[in-house]
Enzyme design. Structure first.
Site, short mmCIF file in Angstrom:
data_model
loop_
_atom_site.label_atom_id
_atom_site.label_comp_id
_atom_site.label_asym_id
_atom_site.label_seq_id
_atom_site.Cartn_x
_atom_site.Cartn_y
_atom_site.Cartn_z
N GLU A 17 0.82 -1.22 0.00
CA GLU A 17 0.00 0.00 0.00
C GLU A 17 0.85 1.27 0.00
O GLU A 17 0.37 2.34 0.37
CB GLU A 17 -0.94 -0.02 1.21
N SER A 153 -6.73 -2.17 2.17
CA SER A 153 -7.04 -1.77 0.79
C SER A 153 -7.65 -2.90 -0.02
O SER A 153 -7.60 -2.88 -1.25
CB SER A 153 -5.79 -1.24 0.09
N TYR A 223 -9.59 3.47 -5.01
CA TYR A 223 -8.62 4.52 -5.31
C TYR A 223 -8.70 5.10 -6.71
O TYR A 223 -7.94 6.02 -7.03
CB TYR A 223 -7.21 3.99 -5.02
N ARG A 262 -11.26 4.03 11.95
CA ARG A 262 -12.35 3.89 10.98
C ARG A 262 -12.83 2.45 11.01
O ARG A 262 -12.03 1.53 10.79
CB ARG A 262 -11.86 4.25 9.58
N ASP A 264 -15.35 -0.47 9.51
CA ASP A 264 -16.10 -0.86 8.32
C ASP A 264 -17.19 -1.84 8.73
O ASP A 264 -16.92 -2.83 9.44
CB ASP A 264 -15.17 -1.49 7.28
N GLU A 277 -14.03 -4.90 10.01
CA GLU A 277 -12.67 -4.62 10.46
C GLU A 277 -12.56 -3.17 10.90
O GLU A 277 -13.47 -2.37 10.68
CB GLU A 277 -11.66 -4.91 9.34
N ASN A 279 -9.61 0.18 11.15
CA ASN A 279 -8.35 0.68 10.61
C ASN A 279 -7.80 1.75 11.53
O ASN A 279 -8.50 2.72 11.85
CB ASN A 279 -8.60 1.25 9.21
N GLY A 283 -6.83 5.62 5.24
CA GLY A 283 -6.41 6.42 4.10
C GLY A 283 -6.95 7.83 4.16
O GLY A 283 -8.04 8.09 4.68
#
Length: 325
Positions: A17, A153, A223, A262, A264, A277, A279, A283
């Site tokens: 990443e 990602s 992305y 963050r 999800d 999950e 983070n 990002g």
């Protein structure tokens, strides 16, 4: 200029990443400069430790994604050097970065998470992949989500709708890690909830709804501009939005996270959020979810990042002398 002093944004690294990390670093650096912060950008390389020792910054904003960036190792080094940083501690990062560990901890806090099986590559090699996969399908049913237990990602992640698709999904998964997480696929609305804490306790920002054109929120959908529609705030009922916020806060607290995270989630047809999950170094690119959540909440990216760095700079430093612990 800000009275915070010089800060360091760390981005790059050597994980898969790297490119995303560099884009995150550039955006955060630009946002911080726009609110008057003196910013230096650096990669994590052999010159980093001497630079931190010779001229330590007021605080560091780690934006390395993937292994080493999110597994706590880099933050462990920052602690050893006595350099403050925005974000979670090494211990919390290790728990959050390992998806099965995070799922277990968050489930114990009362949050729904899809049933799953965790198996290393060696098991498939030694016991016979076909037999093992058949038993997994018997247990979890189809469709399944296959992904590496560590990493982000959506690299190595696949949605499997039929048994013939499983071998290729496993090969793709093992290209990015030695251990696979196979989860029951939960149909529903994919959302992401950002939690921030700038000194007054953690609070959840409005959920961001994710609608990829391809139907799968993979690396390209994340992305490539225009590949995914993002709706912020998410199109949820007030009750469901509150449940998503509480699930993200429960994950943040259960994993003992700090400053920024963050989470999800998938919201099923009954309005129940399912934890996928979390983070710890999300990002910050032009298509990333956290900046969209900031915007939805009426927050400025640079201001929030400055507040996180200021909070980090004022935080008591961990003891570096073993005799003092």
């Amino acid at each position: 200029m800000s009275d915070l002093g010089r800060v360091l944004v760390l981005a790059g690294g050597l994980s898969h990443e790297r490119d995303v990390s560099l884009r995150s670093g550039r955006r955060v650096s630009e946002a911080l400069r726009a609110v008057g912060v003196d910013v230096e950008e650096r990669d994590a390389d052999a010159g980093l430790i001497p630079a931190l020792q010779d001229d330590p910054p007021s605080a560091v904003f780690p934006l390395l994604h993937g292994v080493a960036g999110e597994d706590g190792a880099l933050r462990e080094v920052l602690d050893l050097l006595g350099v403050p940083y925005a974000g979670s501690t090494p211990v919390a990062c290790r728990s959050a970065f390992d998806k099965p560990v995070a799922k277990t901890i968050v489930a114990a806090a009362g949050v729904h998470t899809p049933p799953s099986v965790v198996l290393p590559h060696e098991i498939f090699r030694e016991l016979g992949a076909q037999t093992v996969l058949e038993r997994i399908v018997d247990r979890l049913g189809l469709p399944l989500v296959v992904k590496p237990t560590r990493g982000g990602s959506a690299l190595g992640c696949s949605v499997v709708r039929g048994i013939p698709e499983l071998p290729a999904a496993m090969v793709s998964c093992f290209a990015y890690g030695d251990v696979a997480l196979l989860e029951r696929h939960i149909a529903g609305t994919e959302v992401s909830v950002t939690v921030i804490d700038t000194g007054e306790g953690p609070r959840a920002l409005p959920a961001v709804e994710i609608v990829p054109d391809s139907g799968i929120y993979d690396y390209a959908a994340r992305y490539n501009a225009g590949a995914t529609e993002f709706v912020a705030p998410a199109r949820l009922t007030e009750e469901t939005a509150a449940a998503c916020a509480e699930a993200a806060l429960a994950a943040h607290r259960a994993l003992d996270l700090r400053d920024l995270s963050r989470t999800d989630l998938i919201v099923d047809s009954d309005g129940i959020p399912w934890f996928l999950e979390v983070n710890v170094a999300p990002g910050m690119t032009e298509t990333s979810l956290v900046p969209l959540a900031f915007e939805s909440a009426g927050l400025d990216l640079g201001v929030v990042c400055r507040e996180l760095l200021d909070s980090a700079a004022r935080r008591p430093r961990p003891a570096t002398d073993p005799a003092s612990s």
